[in-house]
Write an enzyme that holds these catalytic residues in place. Structure first.
Site, PDB file in Angstrom:
ATOM      1  N   SER A 115       3.662 -11.801 -11.447  1.00 15.49           N
ATOM      2  CA  SER A 115       2.766 -10.996 -10.614  1.00 15.49           C
ATOM      3  C   SER A 115       1.370 -10.842 -11.224  1.00 15.49           C
ATOM      4  CB  SER A 115       3.423  -9.638 -10.354  1.00 15.49           C
ATOM      5  OG  SER A 115       2.724  -8.913  -9.398  1.00 15.49           O
TER       6      SER A 115
ATOM      7  N   ASP B 136       1.421 -10.750  -3.484  1.00 16.34           N
ATOM      8  CA  ASP B 136       2.152  -9.772  -2.676  1.00 16.34           C
ATOM      9  C   ASP B 136       1.385  -8.454  -2.582  1.00 16.34           C
ATOM     10  OD1 ASP B 136       2.590  -8.864  -5.258  1.00 16.34           O
ATOM     11  OD2 ASP B 136       4.757  -8.653  -5.052  1.00 16.34           O
TER      12      ASP B 136
ATOM     13  N   ASP C 106      -3.189 -10.372  -6.120  1.00 19.43           N
ATOM     14  CA  ASP C 106      -2.719 -10.506  -7.497  1.00 19.43           C
ATOM     15  C   ASP C 106      -2.113 -11.895  -7.671  1.00 19.43           C
ATOM     16  OD1 ASP C 106      -0.517  -9.992  -5.879  1.00 19.43           O
ATOM     17  OD2 ASP C 106       0.573  -8.898  -7.419  1.00 19.43           O
TER      18      ASP C 106
ATOM     19  N   ASP D 276       0.819 -13.327  -7.627  1.00 19.07           N
ATOM     20  CA  ASP D 276       1.768 -13.895  -6.667  1.00 19.07           C
ATOM     21  C   ASP D 276       1.464 -13.476  -5.233  1.00 19.07           C
ATOM     22  OD1 ASP D 276       2.562 -11.234  -7.020  1.00 19.07           O
ATOM     23  OD2 ASP D 276       4.687 -11.694  -6.721  1.00 19.07           O
TER      24      ASP D 276
END
Length: 445
Positions: free
Chosen positions: A100, A243, A239, A241
């Protein structure tokens, strides 16, 4: 759980999380789902842009195939893309390799069940038991050995889904995007291009080491400068990833997850699309957001920190909007996890429908100053349960006299007690914090 936390199995690559862990996770998951369905398991696999993601992708794939699973490789894709394609492609489960917003030196493995949700804890416990050698799993042989499939069409379907979710044109709208040199780099621009926006992208040249480095939702100042210097209408930062999404209005002001919940919640309520008229923030959301919800006659139900807790509350009660200050927003009527790009599109929907700039849509919310102090303690559970500490929290709340609040919670990963005060002025925050910190003195490390 020994290995899996609230957001998967995380650690420094090849230290806390190594290739043997990844191989074993693949071995168990491939066997478990194959045994459950009585045939070869079908697993979809994605990753972010960290250098170590390629290593873990190979290890996971080897383990999965060795246990008889067929692995469909999405390559670089946002975490919500894996969740979407797990459901859309009728896969038995999905796996995402990402840490992340963490530095490139870290990595992680997230497991998703066939419904697109985070995998059930009883299955994760079985994975952990296999890693620790408590159970055995057979190797596949002959025709039972699995195969890999290059599944770029899955990523293309995810992009098409995002585009189709927007029933509006962005022709003539100048949009800034910060891809954090992460998973959004391969997806975000094609989506906004297809909707007709004038897209100005930064930090979309990942090299394996620059993910989240001075960019993305955790370093929003890069996008703020970009929006102001380019004279853009709005900006969105993701960010690693993708999400999460943090927005920037046309004046360069940050629009965090709290403000996004307000803007979208008010709009959905106005059009009868906010289930039960209720938004689900966490206890860490700003006190000013709760005041704004009250003024807008919107109900809200707070949860513990973590998107997992937010979604559990939404699913249990049938709510359709929830999220965190960090920009992890879940639109429960169309998805089961946070999706940064989808959040961007929902914000654009509100701006287009209301014919208002983002600065005007957020204006009713007056965010309170916050002061967070981390106190290192010898025993955080004892400190949290101590009567003098509980009395001090009550005293601090009374000191603020309904014009703020004090939130005290133990860190989930460190020997810390976090003391957060919110009030109309920073000095009031400091004074309220001091009341609690003084009561924590006997427990300090």
């Amino acid at each position: 759980m020994k290995y899996f936390g609230t957001d998967g199995f995380r650690g420094v690559a090849n230290e806390g999380l190594n290739v043997e862990h990844a191989y074993k996770i693949g071995r168990f998951v491939g066997w478990y789902y194959g045994a459950r369905v009585g045939k070869k398991a079908r697993v979809v696999l994605g990753k972010d842009t960290r250098r170590s993601s390629y290593m873990f992708e190979s290890a996971l794939t080897s383990g999965l195939v060795a246990s008889g699973a067929d692995v469909y490789m999405l390559h670089v894709i946002p975490t919500p893309g894996v969740s979407y394609e797990t459901v859309d492609g009728c896969f038995d489960c999905g796996i995402m390799i990402t840490a992340s917003h963490n530095p490139y030196t870290d990595n992680g493995i997230k497991l998703v069940n066939g419904e697109g949700y985070k995998m059930d804890e009883d299955v994760l416990q079985q994975v952990e038991d296999y890693i620790d050698g408590k159970v055995e799993v057979p190797l596949a042989t002959g025709e039972a050995i699995g195969q890999t499939v290059d599944y770029m069409q899955g990523r293309n379907r995810y992009i098409a889904y995002l585009i189709a979710s927007a029933n509006f044109s962005l022709q003539g709208v100048k949009v800034g995007i910060d891809c954090a040199n992460g998973a959004a780099s391969s997806v975000a621009k094609p989506v906004f291009d297809a909707l007709g926006a004038d897209v100005r992208v930064i930090n979309n040249a990942p090299n394996g080491f620059n993910i989240n480095v001075s960019c993305g939702s955790t370093h929003i100042e890069a996008l703020q400068r970009h929006v102001v210097e380019q004279g853009l209408d709005v900006g969105f930062a993701y960010d690693g990833d993708a999400d999460r999404c943090i927005a920037v209005d046309e004046r360069g002001h940050v629009v965090d997850g709290d403000l996004i919940l307000y803007v979208c919640g008010k709009y959905l309520s106005k059009h009868g699309r906010l289930a039960a008229g209720t938004v689900v923030p966490t206890v860490m959301s700003n006190y000013g957001l709760f005041k704004a919800f009250d003024q807008a006659k919107l109900s809200y139900e707070t949860t513990a920190v973590g998107d997992k807790n937010v979604y559990a509350c939404m699913r249990k009660n049938g709510y359709s909007l929830g999220g965190e200050q960090s920009g992890h927003i879940i639109f429960g009527d169309i998805e089961c996890t946070g999706d940064g790009i989808m959040t961007s599109l929902r914000i654009m929907e509100v701006m287009r429908a209301e014919r208002e700039p983002l600065s005007a849509l957020t204006r009713p919310v007056k965010l309170y100053p916050q002061l967070l102090v981390n106190v290192k303690v010898t025993d955080k559970e004892a400190a949290m349960a101590a009567q003098p500490v509980l009395d001090a929290v009550k005293e601090a709340e009374e000191f603020l006299a309904g014009n703020g609040r004090v939130l005290v919670r133990a860190s989930g990963t460190e020997p810390l007690v976090r003391v957060l005060a919110e009030a109309p002025e920073k000095e009031l925050c400091r004074q309220a914090d001091d009341i609690v910190i003084k009561a924590l003195e006997p427990f300090k490390a």
